[in-house]
Design a protein around this motif. Structure first.
Motif, PDB file in Angstrom:
ATOM      1  N   LEU A  27       0.846  -1.203   0.000  1.00 15.98           N
ATOM      2  CA  LEU A  27       0.000   0.000   0.000  1.00 15.98           C
ATOM      3  C   LEU A  27       0.878   1.248   0.000  1.00 15.98           C
ATOM      4  CD1 LEU A  27      -2.902   1.194   0.172  1.00 15.98           C
ATOM      5  CD2 LEU A  27      -2.625   1.210   2.649  1.00 15.98           C
ATOM      6  N   ALA A  28       0.559   2.178  -0.904  1.00 18.24           N
ATOM      7  CA  ALA A  28       1.204   3.495  -0.946  1.00 18.24           C
ATOM      8  C   ALA A  28       0.083   4.528  -0.853  1.00 18.24           C
ATOM      9  CB  ALA A  28       2.001   3.671  -2.232  1.00 18.24           C
ATOM     10  N   PHE A  29       0.196   5.435   0.109  1.00 17.26           N
ATOM     11  CA  PHE A  29      -0.872   6.398   0.332  1.00 17.26           C
ATOM     12  C   PHE A  29      -0.314   7.741   0.783  1.00 17.26           C
ATOM     13  CE2 PHE A  29      -0.078   4.304   4.312  1.00 17.26           C
ATOM     14  CZ  PHE A  29      -0.288   5.250   5.305  1.00 17.26           C
ATOM     15  N   THR A  30      -1.187   8.722   0.787  1.00 18.25           N
ATOM     16  CA  THR A  30      -0.799  10.067   1.223  1.00 18.25           C
ATOM     17  C   THR A  30      -1.729  10.528   2.341  1.00 18.25           C
ATOM     18  OG1 THR A  30      -2.237  11.128  -0.415  1.00 18.25           O
ATOM     19  CG2 THR A  30       0.052  10.711  -1.060  1.00 18.25           C
ATOM     20  N   ILE A  31      -1.207  11.432   3.140  1.00 24.21           N
ATOM     21  CA  ILE A  31      -2.023  12.186   4.098  1.00 24.21           C
ATOM     22  C   ILE A  31      -1.751  13.647   3.807  1.00 24.21           C
ATOM     23  CG2 ILE A  31      -2.517  12.742   6.508  1.00 24.21           C
ATOM     24  CD1 ILE A  31      -1.644   9.912   7.248  1.00 24.21           C
ATOM     25  N   GLU A  32      -2.815  14.390   3.548  1.00 22.32           N
ATOM     26  CA  GLU A  32      -2.693  15.806   3.227  1.00 22.32           C
ATOM     27  C   GLU A  32      -3.209  16.654   4.383  1.00 22.32           C
ATOM     28  OE1 GLU A  32      -4.143  19.000  -0.197  1.00 22.32           O
ATOM     29  OE2 GLU A  32      -4.881  16.954  -0.242  1.00 22.32           O
ATOM     30  N   ALA A  33      -2.465  17.697   4.717  1.00 21.19           N
ATOM     31  CA  ALA A  33      -2.895  18.684   5.707  1.00 21.19           C
ATOM     32  C   ALA A  33      -3.550  19.820   4.951  1.00 21.19           C
ATOM     33  CB  ALA A  33      -1.703  19.180   6.526  1.00 21.19           C
ATOM     34  N   ASP A  34      -4.812  19.613   4.593  1.00 21.15           N
ATOM     35  CA  ASP A  34      -5.549  20.618   3.838  1.00 21.15           C
ATOM     36  C   ASP A  34      -6.059  21.661   4.828  1.00 21.15           C
ATOM     37  OD1 ASP A  34      -6.577  21.717   1.531  1.00 21.15           O
ATOM     38  OD2 ASP A  34      -8.430  20.567   1.614  1.00 21.15           O
ATOM     39  N   GLY A  35      -5.959  22.910   4.495  1.00 20.45           N
ATOM     40  CA  GLY A  35      -6.348  23.990   5.407  1.00 20.45           C
ATOM     41  C   GLY A  35      -5.138  24.814   5.792  1.00 20.45           C
ATOM     42  N   ASP A  36      -5.291  25.577   6.849  1.00 21.04           N
ATOM     43  CA  ASP A  36      -4.240  26.519   7.251  1.00 21.04           C
ATOM     44  C   ASP A  36      -3.517  26.117   8.532  1.00 21.04           C
ATOM     45  OD1 ASP A  36      -4.844  28.204   5.071  1.00 21.04           O
ATOM     46  OD2 ASP A  36      -6.529  29.069   6.182  1.00 21.04           O
ATOM     47  N   SER A  37      -3.544  24.844   8.889  1.00 24.04           N
ATOM     48  CA  SER A  37      -2.863  24.375  10.090  1.00 24.04           C
ATOM     49  C   SER A  37      -1.956  23.203   9.761  1.00 24.04           C
ATOM     50  CB  SER A  37      -3.887  23.931  11.149  1.00 24.04           C
ATOM     51  OG  SER A  37      -3.227  23.362  12.271  1.00 24.04           O
ATOM     52  N   ASP A  38      -0.771  23.200  10.363  1.00 19.58           N
ATOM     53  CA  ASP A  38       0.095  22.031  10.282  1.00 19.58           C
ATOM     54  C   ASP A  38      -0.564  20.895  11.049  1.00 19.58           C
ATOM     55  OD1 ASP A  38       1.854  23.788   9.060  1.00 19.58           O
ATOM     56  OD2 ASP A  38       3.184  23.944  10.794  1.00 19.58           O
ATOM     57  N   LEU A  39      -0.202  19.667  10.721  1.00 24.15           N
ATOM     58  CA  LEU A  39      -0.688  18.497  11.446  1.00 24.15           C
ATOM     59  C   LEU A  39       0.496  17.703  11.968  1.00 24.15           C
ATOM     60  CD1 LEU A  39      -3.503  17.126   9.081  1.00 24.15           C
ATOM     61  CD2 LEU A  39      -3.763  18.588  11.097  1.00 24.15           C
ATOM     62  N   ASN A  40       0.293  17.016  13.074  1.00 23.62           N
ATOM     63  CA  ASN A  40       1.291  16.110  13.618  1.00 23.62           C
ATOM     64  C   ASN A  40       0.620  14.746  13.772  1.00 23.62           C
ATOM     65  OD1 ASN A  40       2.474  14.758  16.334  1.00 23.62           O
ATOM     66  ND2 ASN A  40       4.084  15.791  15.168  1.00 23.62           N
ATOM     67  N   ILE A  41       1.102  13.771  12.993  1.00 30.69           N
ATOM     68  CA  ILE A  41       0.558  12.416  13.037  1.00 30.69           C
ATOM     69  C   ILE A  41       1.289  11.662  14.143  1.00 30.69           C
ATOM     70  CG2 ILE A  41       0.102  10.295  11.730  1.00 30.69           C
ATOM     71  CD1 ILE A  41      -1.243  12.834  10.552  1.00 30.69           C
ATOM     72  N   GLN A  42       0.515  11.119  15.093  1.00 28.79           N
ATOM     73  CA  GLN A  42       1.108  10.415  16.229  1.00 28.79           C
ATOM     74  C   GLN A  42       0.881   8.910  16.180  1.00 28.79           C
ATOM     75  OE1 GLN A  42      -0.692  12.583  19.430  1.00 28.79           O
ATOM     76  NE2 GLN A  42       0.517  14.403  19.022  1.00 28.79           N
ATOM     77  N   GLU A  43      -0.307   8.492  15.752  1.00 31.36           N
ATOM     78  CA  GLU A  43      -0.621   7.071  15.608  1.00 31.36           C
ATOM     79  C   GLU A  43      -1.393   6.869  14.315  1.00 31.36           C
ATOM     80  OE1 GLU A  43      -2.748   5.352  18.879  1.00 31.36           O
ATOM     81  OE2 GLU A  43      -1.241   5.982  20.332  1.00 31.36           O
ATOM     82  N   LEU A  44      -1.108   5.747  13.653  1.00 30.00           N
ATOM     83  CA  LEU A  44      -1.778   5.468  12.401  1.00 30.00           C
ATOM     84  C   LEU A  44      -2.199   3.995  12.382  1.00 30.00           C
ATOM     85  CD1 LEU A  44      -0.880   6.948   9.064  1.00 30.00           C
ATOM     86  CD2 LEU A  44      -1.430   4.532   9.155  1.00 30.00           C
ATOM     87  N   PRO A  45      -3.506   3.729  12.426  1.00 31.26           N
ATOM     88  CA  PRO A  45      -3.970   2.351  12.354  1.00 31.26           C
ATOM     89  C   PRO A  45      -4.121   1.888  10.907  1.00 31.26           C
ATOM     90  CG  PRO A  45      -5.813   3.788  12.773  1.00 31.26           C
ATOM     91  CD  PRO A  45      -4.580   4.665  12.720  1.00 31.26           C
ATOM     92  N   ALA A  46      -3.885   0.620  10.679  1.00 27.40           N
ATOM     93  CA  ALA A  46      -4.087   0.001   9.369  1.00 27.40           C
ATOM     94  C   ALA A  46      -4.693  -1.377   9.600  1.00 27.40           C
ATOM     95  CB  ALA A  46      -2.767  -0.119   8.624  1.00 27.40           C
ATOM     96  N   VAL A  47      -5.346  -1.873   8.579  1.00 24.07           N
ATOM     97  CA  VAL A  47      -5.907  -3.215   8.648  1.00 24.07           C
ATOM     98  C   VAL A  47      -5.284  -4.041   7.527  1.00 24.07           C
ATOM     99  CG1 VAL A  47      -7.997  -4.612   8.520  1.00 24.07           C
ATOM    100  CG2 VAL A  47      -8.065  -2.372   9.647  1.00 24.07           C
ATOM    101  N   ILE A  48      -4.693  -5.169   7.896  1.00 25.16           N
ATOM    102  CA  ILE A  48      -4.122  -6.116   6.954  1.00 25.16           C
ATOM    103  C   ILE A  48      -5.122  -7.272   6.838  1.00 25.16           C
ATOM    104  CG2 ILE A  48      -2.151  -7.598   6.411  1.00 25.16           C
ATOM    105  CD1 ILE A  48      -1.402  -4.600   6.746  1.00 25.16           C
ATOM    106  N   THR A  49      -5.567  -7.554   5.624  1.00 25.83           N
ATOM    107  CA  THR A  49      -6.492  -8.670   5.423  1.00 25.83           C
ATOM    108  C   THR A  49      -5.876  -9.663   4.451  1.00 25.83           C
ATOM    109  OG1 THR A  49      -7.659  -7.428   3.698  1.00 25.83           O
ATOM    110  CG2 THR A  49      -8.586  -7.337   5.906  1.00 25.83           C
ATOM    111  N   THR A  50      -6.237 -10.930   4.634  1.00 23.11           N
ATOM    112  CA  THR A  50      -5.715 -11.984   3.775  1.00 23.11           C
ATOM    113  C   THR A  50      -6.849 -12.887   3.307  1.00 23.11           C
ATOM    114  OG1 THR A  50      -5.282 -13.448   5.660  1.00 23.11           O
ATOM    115  CG2 THR A  50      -3.467 -12.034   4.938  1.00 23.11           C
ATOM    116  N   THR A  51      -6.622 -13.558   2.192  1.00 23.04           N
ATOM    117  CA  THR A  51      -7.482 -14.656   1.783  1.00 23.04           C
ATOM    118  C   THR A  51      -6.585 -15.872   1.648  1.00 23.04           C
ATOM    119  OG1 THR A  51      -7.221 -14.243  -0.587  1.00 23.04           O
ATOM    120  CG2 THR A  51      -9.060 -13.150   0.507  1.00 23.04           C
ATOM    121  N   GLY A  52      -7.171 -17.024   1.794  1.00 23.72           N
ATOM    122  CA  GLY A  52      -6.387 -18.260   1.769  1.00 23.72           C
ATOM    123  C   GLY A  52      -6.014 -18.696   3.165  1.00 23.72           C
TER     124      GLY A  52
END
Length: 175
Positions: free
Chosen positions: A49-74
């Motif tokens: 997975l390749a993705f972006t996070i954009e800080a849209d608006g007039d404030s900086d953002l600080n990312i502290q935690e990022l959840p993801a879900v890994i799914t499998t078949t088989g």
């Protein structure tokens, strides 16, 4: 002299908006593709997975935690097929987590700053078991990051207030 004014939160006044999206520059990672895995050794750092996070608006953002879900078949249990997941930012591994049953991972202690109006690029890689272990031909693995995961992305605006659901949008789901 009478003057009218309104009170607004910092997020409202600065139009805070955290946007998650697939990284269109990395289509090969995000589209379904064949992964050649080893027969006897785990295959490490497979980009899923390749993705972006954009800080849209007039404030900086600080990312502290990022959840993801890994799914499998088989394999009904993601932990059997995928041993570990890593989060990459700006070409560097910034966090890793063991993939548990159910596939929900949370990358913690990130402290990643995104300047207002800018976009940060991320990747998720996984370590896949060998074919003498759990992996079989035809198994699949997928990652997703959304603003509606059970555990939201923990981010703060530049006033130190947590970005709330109403100020977050988008998703990134690999094929």
């Amino acid at each position: 002299l009478e003057e009218e004014f309104d009170f607004a939160s910092f997020a409202t006044a600065t139009n805070v908006d955290m946007k998650v999206a697939l990284n269109n520059d990395e289509e090969a990672v995000n589209q379904a593709h064949v992964i050649d895995i080893d027969d006897t050794a785990d295959t490490d750092d497979v980009e899923i997975l390749a993705f972006t996070i954009e800080a849209d608006g007039d404030s900086d953002l600080n990312i502290q935690e990022l959840p993801a879900v890994i799914t499998t078949t088989g394999e009904a249990d993601e932990a059997v097929l995928v041993a570990n997941a890593q989060l990459w930012y700006d070409g560097d591994s910034v966090a890793n987590d063991t993939v548990p049953t159910g596939g929900a991972v949370t990358f913690e202690d990130l402290d990643i700053d995104i300047t207002a109006g800018e976009m940060a690029e991320f990747k998720i890689t996984v370590d896949i078991q060998d074919t003498t272990g759990a992996a079989d031909n035809g198994d699949t693995v997928q990652a997703s990051v959304t603003t509606t995961n059970a555990d939201d992305i923990v981010a703060e605006d530049e006033s130190g207030e947590r970005v709330v659901d109403a100020d977050a949008s988008g998703s990134a789901i690999g094929d």
